[in-house]
Write a protein that holds these residues in place. Structure first.
Motif, PDB file in Angstrom:
ATOM      1  N   VAL A 188       5.146 104.533  97.507  1.00 22.43           N
ATOM      2  CA  VAL A 188       5.872 103.253  98.158  1.00 22.43           C
ATOM      3  C   VAL A 188       4.824 102.226  97.934  1.00 22.43           C
ATOM      4  O   VAL A 188       3.738 102.173  98.402  1.00 22.43           O
ATOM      5  CB  VAL A 188       6.209 103.516  99.522  1.00 22.43           C
ATOM      6  N   SER A 189       5.342 101.093  97.473  1.00 27.75           N
ATOM      7  CA  SER A 189       4.523  99.975  97.170  1.00 27.75           C
ATOM      8  C   SER A 189       4.114  98.910  98.403  1.00 27.75           C
ATOM      9  O   SER A 189       5.150  98.796  99.219  1.00 27.75           O
ATOM     10  CB  SER A 189       5.102  98.884  96.202  1.00 27.75           C
ATOM     11  N   ASN A 190       2.879  98.946  98.921  1.00 30.12           N
ATOM     12  CA  ASN A 190       2.455  98.354 100.088  1.00 30.12           C
ATOM     13  C   ASN A 190       2.722  96.756  99.866  1.00 30.12           C
ATOM     14  O   ASN A 190       2.911  96.047 101.114  1.00 30.12           O
ATOM     15  CB  ASN A 190       1.062  98.501 100.469  1.00 30.12           C
ATOM     16  N   SER A 191       3.004  95.984  98.809  1.00 33.16           N
ATOM     17  CA  SER A 191       3.301  94.776  99.015  1.00 33.16           C
ATOM     18  C   SER A 191       4.757  94.452  98.661  1.00 33.16           C
ATOM     19  O   SER A 191       4.993  93.121  98.830  1.00 33.16           O
ATOM     20  CB  SER A 191       2.348  94.081  97.773  1.00 33.16           C
ATOM     21  N   LEU A 192       5.362  95.359  97.922  1.00 33.08           N
ATOM     22  CA  LEU A 192       7.038  95.115  97.714  1.00 33.08           C
ATOM     23  C   LEU A 192       7.983  95.929  98.542  1.00 33.08           C
ATOM     24  O   LEU A 192       9.106  95.518  98.680  1.00 33.08           O
ATOM     25  CB  LEU A 192       7.079  95.538  96.210  1.00 33.08           C
ATOM     26  N   GLY A 193       7.368  97.152  99.060  1.00 36.23           N
ATOM     27  CA  GLY A 193       8.310  97.894  99.571  1.00 36.23           C
ATOM     28  C   GLY A 193       8.917  98.942  98.613  1.00 36.23           C
ATOM     29  O   GLY A 193       9.757  99.992  99.203  1.00 36.23           O
ATOM     30  N   THR A 194       9.001  98.922  97.563  1.00 37.32           N
ATOM     31  CA  THR A 194       9.969  99.612  96.789  1.00 37.32           C
ATOM     32  C   THR A 194       9.253 101.162  96.816  1.00 37.32           C
ATOM     33  O   THR A 194       8.342 101.288  96.695  1.00 37.32           O
ATOM     34  CB  THR A 194       9.259  99.320  95.195  1.00 37.32           C
ATOM     35  N   ILE A 195      10.380 101.837  96.903  1.00 40.84           N
ATOM     36  CA  ILE A 195      10.365 103.425  96.776  1.00 40.84           C
ATOM     37  C   ILE A 195      10.375 103.767  95.267  1.00 40.84           C
ATOM     38  O   ILE A 195      11.465 103.513  94.843  1.00 40.84           O
ATOM     39  CB  ILE A 195      11.226 104.083  97.583  1.00 40.84           C
ATOM     40  N   ASN A 196       9.352 104.301  94.841  1.00 44.05           N
ATOM     41  CA  ASN A 196       9.333 104.736  93.403  1.00 44.05           C
ATOM     42  C   ASN A 196      10.025 105.997  93.277  1.00 44.05           C
ATOM     43  O   ASN A 196       9.984 107.057  94.139  1.00 44.05           O
ATOM     44  CB  ASN A 196       8.094 104.615  92.713  1.00 44.05           C
ATOM     45  N   PRO A 197      10.776 106.249  92.133  1.00 45.45           N
ATOM     46  CA  PRO A 197      11.403 107.526  91.793  1.00 45.45           C
ATOM     47  C   PRO A 197      10.474 108.669  91.327  1.00 45.45           C
ATOM     48  O   PRO A 197      10.320 109.068  89.930  1.00 45.45           O
ATOM     49  CB  PRO A 197      12.614 107.161  90.749  1.00 45.45           C
ATOM     50  N   ILE A 198       9.601 109.085  92.184  1.00 42.90           N
ATOM     51  CA  ILE A 198       8.466 109.927  91.626  1.00 42.90           C
ATOM     52  C   ILE A 198       8.845 111.322  91.378  1.00 42.90           C
ATOM     53  O   ILE A 198       8.255 111.885  90.511  1.00 42.90           O
ATOM     54  CB  ILE A 198       7.225 110.181  92.627  1.00 42.90           C
ATOM     55  N   GLU A 199      10.118 111.810  92.037  1.00 39.78           N
ATOM     56  CA  GLU A 199      10.531 113.059  91.229  1.00 39.78           C
ATOM     57  C   GLU A 199      10.749 112.803  89.767  1.00 39.78           C
ATOM     58  O   GLU A 199      10.291 113.745  88.975  1.00 39.78           O
ATOM     59  CB  GLU A 199      11.916 113.362  91.984  1.00 39.78           C
ATOM     60  N   GLU A 200      11.365 111.898  89.398  1.00 37.67           N
ATOM     61  CA  GLU A 200      11.680 111.619  87.822  1.00 37.67           C
ATOM     62  C   GLU A 200      10.373 111.029  87.239  1.00 37.67           C
ATOM     63  O   GLU A 200      10.331 111.868  85.877  1.00 37.67           O
ATOM     64  CB  GLU A 200      12.607 110.421  87.934  1.00 37.67           C
ATOM     65  N   ILE A 201       9.570 110.626  87.897  1.00 28.95           N
ATOM     66  CA  ILE A 201       8.275 110.411  86.960  1.00 28.95           C
ATOM     67  C   ILE A 201       7.400 111.764  86.821  1.00 28.95           C
ATOM     68  O   ILE A 201       6.837 112.093  85.619  1.00 28.95           O
ATOM     69  CB  ILE A 201       7.358 109.344  87.910  1.00 28.95           C
ATOM     70  N   ILE A 202       7.407 112.403  88.032  1.00 30.52           N
ATOM     71  CA  ILE A 202       6.886 113.737  87.684  1.00 30.52           C
ATOM     72  C   ILE A 202       7.497 114.706  86.560  1.00 30.52           C
ATOM     73  O   ILE A 202       6.819 115.388  85.756  1.00 30.52           O
ATOM     74  CB  ILE A 202       6.670 114.597  89.257  1.00 30.52           C
ATOM     75  N   LYS A 203       8.749 114.513  86.588  1.00 26.44           N
ATOM     76  CA  LYS A 203       9.575 115.296  85.762  1.00 26.44           C
ATOM     77  C   LYS A 203       9.349 114.799  84.337  1.00 26.44           C
ATOM     78  O   LYS A 203       9.142 115.617  83.377  1.00 26.44           O
ATOM     79  CB  LYS A 203      10.928 115.326  85.751  1.00 26.44           C
ATOM     80  N   ILE A 204       9.265 113.580  84.027  1.00 30.89           N
ATOM     81  CA  ILE A 204       8.846 112.982  82.662  1.00 30.89           C
ATOM     82  C   ILE A 204       7.394 113.465  82.211  1.00 30.89           C
ATOM     83  O   ILE A 204       7.329 113.876  81.182  1.00 30.89           O
ATOM     84  CB  ILE A 204       8.914 111.418  82.600  1.00 30.89           C
ATOM     85  N   ALA A 205       6.443 113.317  83.338  1.00 33.04           N
ATOM     86  CA  ALA A 205       5.111 113.561  83.034  1.00 33.04           C
ATOM     87  C   ALA A 205       4.983 114.979  82.720  1.00 33.04           C
ATOM     88  O   ALA A 205       4.317 115.409  81.540  1.00 33.04           O
ATOM     89  CB  ALA A 205       4.111 113.240  84.083  1.00 33.04           C
ATOM     90  N   HIS A 206       5.723 115.960  83.440  1.00 38.07           N
ATOM     91  CA  HIS A 206       5.585 117.425  83.089  1.00 38.07           C
ATOM     92  C   HIS A 206       6.051 117.812  81.698  1.00 38.07           C
ATOM     93  O   HIS A 206       5.807 118.932  81.239  1.00 38.07           O
ATOM     94  CB  HIS A 206       5.892 118.150  84.424  1.00 38.07           C
ATOM     95  N   GLN A 207       7.194 117.171  81.382  1.00 39.06           N
ATOM     96  CA  GLN A 207       7.778 117.490  80.262  1.00 39.06           C
ATOM     97  C   GLN A 207       6.811 117.066  79.203  1.00 39.06           C
ATOM     98  O   GLN A 207       7.084 117.636  78.023  1.00 39.06           O
ATOM     99  CB  GLN A 207       8.929 116.526  79.896  1.00 39.06           C
ATOM    100  N   ASN A 208       5.997 116.487  79.139  1.00 42.88           N
ATOM    101  CA  ASN A 208       4.672 116.139  78.289  1.00 42.88           C
ATOM    102  C   ASN A 208       3.238 116.810  78.709  1.00 42.88           C
ATOM    103  O   ASN A 208       2.419 116.296  78.242  1.00 42.88           O
ATOM    104  CB  ASN A 208       4.419 114.360  78.083  1.00 42.88           C
ATOM    105  N   ASN A 209       3.506 117.669  79.867  1.00 36.95           N
ATOM    106  CA  ASN A 209       2.383 118.439  80.290  1.00 36.95           C
ATOM    107  C   ASN A 209       1.189 117.374  80.735  1.00 36.95           C
ATOM    108  O   ASN A 209      -0.063 117.621  80.482  1.00 36.95           O
ATOM    109  CB  ASN A 209       1.629 119.013  78.828  1.00 36.95           C
TER     110      ASN A 209
END
Ligand code: PLP
Length: 414
Positions: A181-202
């Motif tokens: 979660v961004s401290n200056s914008l309040g955005t909740i990032n889709p970390i589940e999706e980011i982790i999925k993308i990252a892990h697909q690439n090891n």
């Protein structure tokens, strides 16, 4: 104008406020309206008492003593490790390292993981909305090892442009480090999706949970993140204590970050061997009272329930957002679809610092500045924002006091 959002009563805010002694005071003869929770949260009496109790009844160094007090202190310290483990659903206590905060946790990974796994011409990915503490440790590593830092961009709403990962990820990417979660914008990032993308690439992922741990429940096994960092003081615990979660396999392979007492198995001048996890990463005497206070804070938050907390804070954000949107000349910075607890804004022709100073005279504590996210300010071509950030102990009266003070401030400074 009355808000048309019906406030669903989630819990008794007045009762909760009674747990926080600091909230019951006048500031400049006005009731304190504390809306600087993203910078640091206030402490319930139960946390303050746990620290007082530790120094009054239990104070002693841990792990190395056989006497009563040392064993009692060690037990309380290690009990908190179990509390933290259960709170984020880690597999084992070995995966929970106590640090001095998010900053220290990220620096530990940058230096230790960096030493082991990152080599010349490799790449680390962060995002445009990171706190400086998730930028600078990587820049230091990049300078030391001749590594490249690549940055995932954001859009005008303050959301990550995930499609750009395609251009950024290469076979040289060694880690993605991203704020939840961004401290200056309040955005909740889709970390589940980011982790999925990252892990697909090891690629392993570090999650900066400094602004999410207090608002939403986190299950590190479900998320499958490789590292997660947070600070005690953002989740109603003391300052100077924090957590690094890391998958056991990774932590096991990583070299120690600091050398000293407690992190060793055996020391000779010819060779030193290191202690097992998690102690390998806890050199020297840590913040024992702080760790115990963090345990009390987590128990307290759990007793209220993160689901209720999240719901209440989202209502406050929604109501405050609607009310400030009606103010002429005011622009919200950070309009992501998924947001929590942070309302950043600028007002035409008035510097945020003037807004903050004037609001203080009305008893309203907000933060102004770049919030340690200067690249975000550069992106929006502004020097700073004013930021109100909400906690479950904030009430609708707080929002009213904030809006009245803001309108008065703008009128006076326009
Ligand atoms: N990351 C984020 C998103 C933060 O908001 C903060 C503090 O504001 C930090 C990291 C650094 O936390 P600390 O100063 O407690 O180490």
């Amino acid at each position: 104008m009355e808000s048309n959002i019906i406030n669903e009563k989630i819990f008794d805010v007045e009762k909760i406020r009674n747990d926080f002694p600091i909230l019951h005071q006048l500031v400049h003869k006005k009731p304190l309206c504390y809306l600087d929770n993203a910078a640091s949260t206030q402490k319930p009496k139960i946390v303050i008492d746990s620290i007082n109790d530790f120094y009054s009844t239990t104070n002693s160094n841990i792990h190395r003593g056989v006497h009563f007090l040392s064993e009692k202190a060690t037990q309380k310290y290690e009990n908190t490790r179990t509390t933290v483990k259960n709170f984020i659903n880690a597999k084992s206590e070995k995966e929970i390292i106590f640090t001095s905060g998010t900053t220290a946790s990220i620096n530990l990974v940058a230096q230790s993981f960096g030493k082991k796994y990152v080599n010349e011409d490799d790449e680390i990915i962060v995002t445009y909305m990171e706190h400086h503490s998730n930028i600078v440790p990587w820049q230091i590593l990049c300078e030391e090892k001749n590594v490249n830092l690549r940055v995932l961009p954001i859009n005008n709403n303050g959301e990550l442009i995930l499609e750009k990962f395609n251009e950024l990820i290469t076979e040289r990417t060694k880690l993605i480090s991203v704020v939840h979660v961004s401290n200056s914008l309040g955005t909740i990032n889709p970390i589940e999706e980011i982790i999925k993308i990252a892990h697909q690439n090891n690629i392993p992922v570090l999650v900066d949970a400094a602004q999410s741990i207090q608002h939403t429940s986190i299950d590190v096994q479900k998320l499958d993140c490789d590292f997660l960092a947070y600070s005690g003081h953002k989740i109603y615990g003391p300052t100077g204590v924090g957590v690094l979660f890391g998958k056991e396999k990774l932590l096991d392979e990583m070299p120690p970050f600091m050398g000293g007492g407690d992190m060793i198995a055996k020391v000779t001048f010819d060779e030193t061997t290191y202690n097992e996890l998690p102690y390998k990463f806890e050199a020297g005497t840590g913040n024992i009272a702080g760790v115990i206070g963090l345990g009390a804070a987590i128990d307290y938050v759990k007793s209220i329930g993160l689901e209720k907390i999240h719901k209440h804070e989202n209502q406050l954000l929604e109501i405050a957002t609607q009310k400030v949107s009606e103010i002429k000349g005011l622009k919200i910075i950070g309009t992501a679809k998924e947001k929590t607890s942070v309302l950043s804004f600028i007002v035409e022709n008035i510097h945020p610092h003037d807004i903050g100073t004037f609001m203080d005279f009305e008893g309203v504590a907000i933060r102004t500045g770049h919030h340690c996210t200067q690249p975000v300010m550069d992106f929006f071509k502004i020097p700073a924002t004013s930021r109100a950030s909400f906690s479950f102990y904030n009430s609708l009266e707080d929002i009213d006091q904030f809006i009245i003070a803001l309108k008065k401030t703008i009128e006076a400074l326009s």
